[in-house]
Design an enzyme around this catalytic site. Structure first.
Site, PDB file in Angstrom:
ATOM      1  N   LYS A 134       0.882  -1.260   0.092  1.00  0.00           N
ATOM      2  CA  LYS A 134      -0.074  -0.061  -0.072  1.00  0.00           C
ATOM      3  C   LYS A 134       0.790   1.327  -0.019  1.00  0.00           C
ATOM      4  O   LYS A 134       1.942   1.292   0.324  1.00  0.00           O
ATOM      5  CB  LYS A 134      -1.007  -0.128   1.163  1.00  0.00           C
ATOM      6  CG  LYS A 134      -1.816  -1.151   1.104  1.00  0.00           C
ATOM      7  CD  LYS A 134      -3.144  -1.218   2.407  1.00  0.00           C
ATOM      8  CE  LYS A 134      -3.939  -2.203   2.176  1.00  0.00           C
ATOM      9  NZ  LYS A 134      -4.985  -2.002   3.289  1.00  0.00           N
TER      10      LYS A 134
ATOM     11  N   TYR B  20     -12.319  -2.139  -4.038  1.00  0.00           N
ATOM     12  CA  TYR B  20     -12.704  -2.214  -2.389  1.00  0.00           C
ATOM     13  C   TYR B  20     -14.312  -2.012  -2.405  1.00  0.00           C
ATOM     14  O   TYR B  20     -14.862  -1.595  -1.407  1.00  0.00           O
ATOM     15  CB  TYR B  20     -12.044  -1.119  -1.634  1.00  0.00           C
ATOM     16  CG  TYR B  20     -10.594  -1.565  -1.019  1.00  0.00           C
ATOM     17  CD1 TYR B  20     -10.652  -2.810  -0.301  1.00  0.00           C
ATOM     18  CD2 TYR B  20      -9.756  -0.873  -1.459  1.00  0.00           C
ATOM     19  CE1 TYR B  20      -9.479  -3.121   0.221  1.00  0.00           C
ATOM     20  CE2 TYR B  20      -8.382  -1.124  -0.890  1.00  0.00           C
ATOM     21  CZ  TYR B  20      -8.201  -2.389  -0.194  1.00  0.00           C
ATOM     22  OH  TYR B  20      -7.020  -2.766   0.428  1.00  0.00           O
TER      23      TYR B  20
ATOM     24  N   PHE C 214     -15.512   3.655   6.618  1.00  0.00           N
ATOM     25  CA  PHE C 214     -14.197   4.164   6.387  1.00  0.00           C
ATOM     26  C   PHE C 214     -13.929   4.124   4.774  1.00  0.00           C
ATOM     27  O   PHE C 214     -12.837   4.078   4.460  1.00  0.00           O
ATOM     28  CB  PHE C 214     -13.012   3.192   7.135  1.00  0.00           C
ATOM     29  CG  PHE C 214     -13.287   1.717   6.938  1.00  0.00           C
ATOM     30  CD1 PHE C 214     -12.920   1.113   5.856  1.00  0.00           C
ATOM     31  CD2 PHE C 214     -13.984   0.701   7.847  1.00  0.00           C
ATOM     32  CE1 PHE C 214     -13.030  -0.040   5.425  1.00  0.00           C
ATOM     33  CE2 PHE C 214     -14.140  -0.416   7.762  1.00  0.00           C
ATOM     34  CZ  PHE C 214     -13.700  -1.096   6.292  1.00  0.00           C
TER      35      PHE C 214
ATOM     36  N   ARG D 234      -1.569 -14.272   4.610  1.00  0.00           N
ATOM     37  CA  ARG D 234      -2.341 -13.556   5.750  1.00  0.00           C
ATOM     38  C   ARG D 234      -1.436 -13.619   7.237  1.00  0.00           C
ATOM     39  O   ARG D 234      -1.231 -12.728   7.954  1.00  0.00           O
ATOM     40  CB  ARG D 234      -3.699 -14.175   6.153  1.00  0.00           C
ATOM     41  CG  ARG D 234      -4.403 -13.617   4.685  1.00  0.00           C
ATOM     42  CD  ARG D 234      -5.956 -14.365   4.661  1.00  0.00           C
ATOM     43  NE  ARG D 234      -6.704 -13.380   5.831  1.00  0.00           N
ATOM     44  CZ  ARG D 234      -7.131 -12.216   5.651  1.00  0.00           C
ATOM     45  NH1 ARG D 234      -7.136 -11.507   4.561  1.00  0.00           N
ATOM     46  NH2 ARG D 234      -7.966 -11.544   6.591  1.00  0.00           N
TER      47      ARG D 234
ATOM     48  N   THR E  30      -5.057  -6.908  10.866  1.00  0.00           N
ATOM     49  CA  THR E  30      -5.382  -6.005   9.809  1.00  0.00           C
ATOM     50  C   THR E  30      -4.996  -4.559  11.051  1.00  0.00           C
ATOM     51  O   THR E  30      -4.564  -3.698  10.405  1.00  0.00           O
ATOM     52  CB  THR E  30      -6.977  -5.891   9.754  1.00  0.00           C
ATOM     53  OG1 THR E  30      -7.465  -7.044   9.105  1.00  0.00           O
ATOM     54  CG2 THR E  30      -7.313  -4.527   9.051  1.00  0.00           C
TER      55      THR E  30
ATOM     56  N   ARG F 272       2.628  -5.930   9.191  1.00  0.00           N
ATOM     57  CA  ARG F 272       2.006  -4.857   9.716  1.00  0.00           C
ATOM     58  C   ARG F 272       2.550  -4.696  11.169  1.00  0.00           C
ATOM     59  O   ARG F 272       2.606  -3.181  11.317  1.00  0.00           O
ATOM     60  CB  ARG F 272       0.657  -5.294   9.921  1.00  0.00           C
ATOM     61  CG  ARG F 272      -0.097  -5.375   8.303  1.00  0.00           C
ATOM     62  CD  ARG F 272      -1.430  -5.850   8.385  1.00  0.00           C
ATOM     63  NE  ARG F 272      -2.203  -5.556   7.462  1.00  0.00           N
ATOM     64  CZ  ARG F 272      -3.393  -6.334   6.677  1.00  0.00           C
ATOM     65  NH1 ARG F 272      -3.765  -7.368   7.661  1.00  0.00           N
ATOM     66  NH2 ARG F 272      -3.907  -6.043   5.674  1.00  0.00           N
TER      67      ARG F 272
ATOM     68  N   ASN G 102      -2.319   0.304   6.917  1.00  0.00           N
ATOM     69  CA  ASN G 102      -1.567  -0.888   7.181  1.00  0.00           C
ATOM     70  C   ASN G 102      -0.924  -1.666   6.214  1.00  0.00           C
ATOM     71  O   ASN G 102      -0.767  -2.931   6.398  1.00  0.00           O
ATOM     72  CB  ASN G 102      -2.920  -1.919   7.849  1.00  0.00           C
ATOM     73  CG  ASN G 102      -3.803  -2.335   6.752  1.00  0.00           C
ATOM     74  OD1 ASN G 102      -3.834  -1.842   5.594  1.00  0.00           O
ATOM     75  ND2 ASN G 102      -4.521  -3.104   7.073  1.00  0.00           N
TER      76      ASN G 102
ATOM     77  N   HIS H 125      -2.199  -5.545   1.632  1.00  0.00           N
ATOM     78  CA  HIS H 125      -3.568  -6.074   1.558  1.00  0.00           C
ATOM     79  C   HIS H 125      -3.189  -7.439   0.907  1.00  0.00           C
ATOM     80  O   HIS H 125      -2.366  -7.804   0.175  1.00  0.00           O
ATOM     81  CB  HIS H 125      -4.475  -5.421   0.461  1.00  0.00           C
ATOM     82  CG  HIS H 125      -5.490  -6.425   0.112  1.00  0.00           C
ATOM     83  ND1 HIS H 125      -6.842  -6.316   0.684  1.00  0.00           N
ATOM     84  CD2 HIS H 125      -5.672  -7.073  -1.138  1.00  0.00           C
ATOM     85  CE1 HIS H 125      -7.556  -7.203   0.279  1.00  0.00           C
ATOM     86  NE2 HIS H 125      -7.176  -7.486  -0.868  1.00  0.00           N
TER      87      HIS H 125
END
Ligand code: CMP
Length: 140
Positions: A11, A51, A59, A87, A93, A104, A114, A117
């Site tokens: 990100k 998204y 958000f 993950r 998250t 993260r 964060n 993704h």
């Protein structure tokens, strides 16, 4: 265990911080292979479409603004149980809840910014990979 593919996005916060190489090293150390990768500057509309499932969430606008603020790196990761493995490497998250050594925990600033993704299922991975990549761009 099956070999799977999953969609990963590094990100804007992590690209701005120049952490793409360090994050890729964490994927590779975990046994994930980067079989496609490109750097893009998403428009707000492109982020919004990606998204869309979150469009009713409070958000959503903040998320779309953030994801289109500066470049991202989109990638396809391949490996045994790649969805779950990615993950694990990403961590929770919310970075405050992420385990030590995860991406993260190491790099993320907040639940909104964060750093990465990752697809949440093999079914969504196929949809998300097709959003960013043509078949010929994925070289396993
Ligand atoms: P990601 O895995 O990309 O999927 C949806 C994203 O929405 C999530 O990571 C977070 O970055 C973001 N998100 C989830 N909850 C919040 C929140 N409470 N405030 C801001 N952003 C959020």
């Amino acid at each position: 265990m099956a070999v799977e593919r999953t969609l990963s996005i590094i990100k804007p916060d992590a690209c701005e911080g120049n952490h793409t190489g360090a994050i890729n090293a964490m994927f590779e150390k975990a046994g994930l292979r980067i079989v496609a990768q490109k750097r893009l500057h998403l428009t707000k509309a492109q982020a919004g479409k990606f998204y869309e499932v979150h469009s009713e969430r409070g958000f959503y606008d903040e998320l779309c603004e953030f994801m289109s603020r500066s470049p991202v790196v989109v990638q396809v990761l391949e490996g045994e149980s790649a969805v779950a493995k990615n993950r694990d490497v990403m961590g929770a998250t919310n970075p405050e809840e992420a385990a030590e050594g995860t991406i993260r925990k190491t790099f993320a600033k907040s639940i909104g910014e964060n750093s990465v993704h990752g697809s949440d299922s093999a079914e969504n991975a196929a949809i998300e990979i097709a959003y960013f990549f043509a078949g010929y761009e994925i070289v396993g």
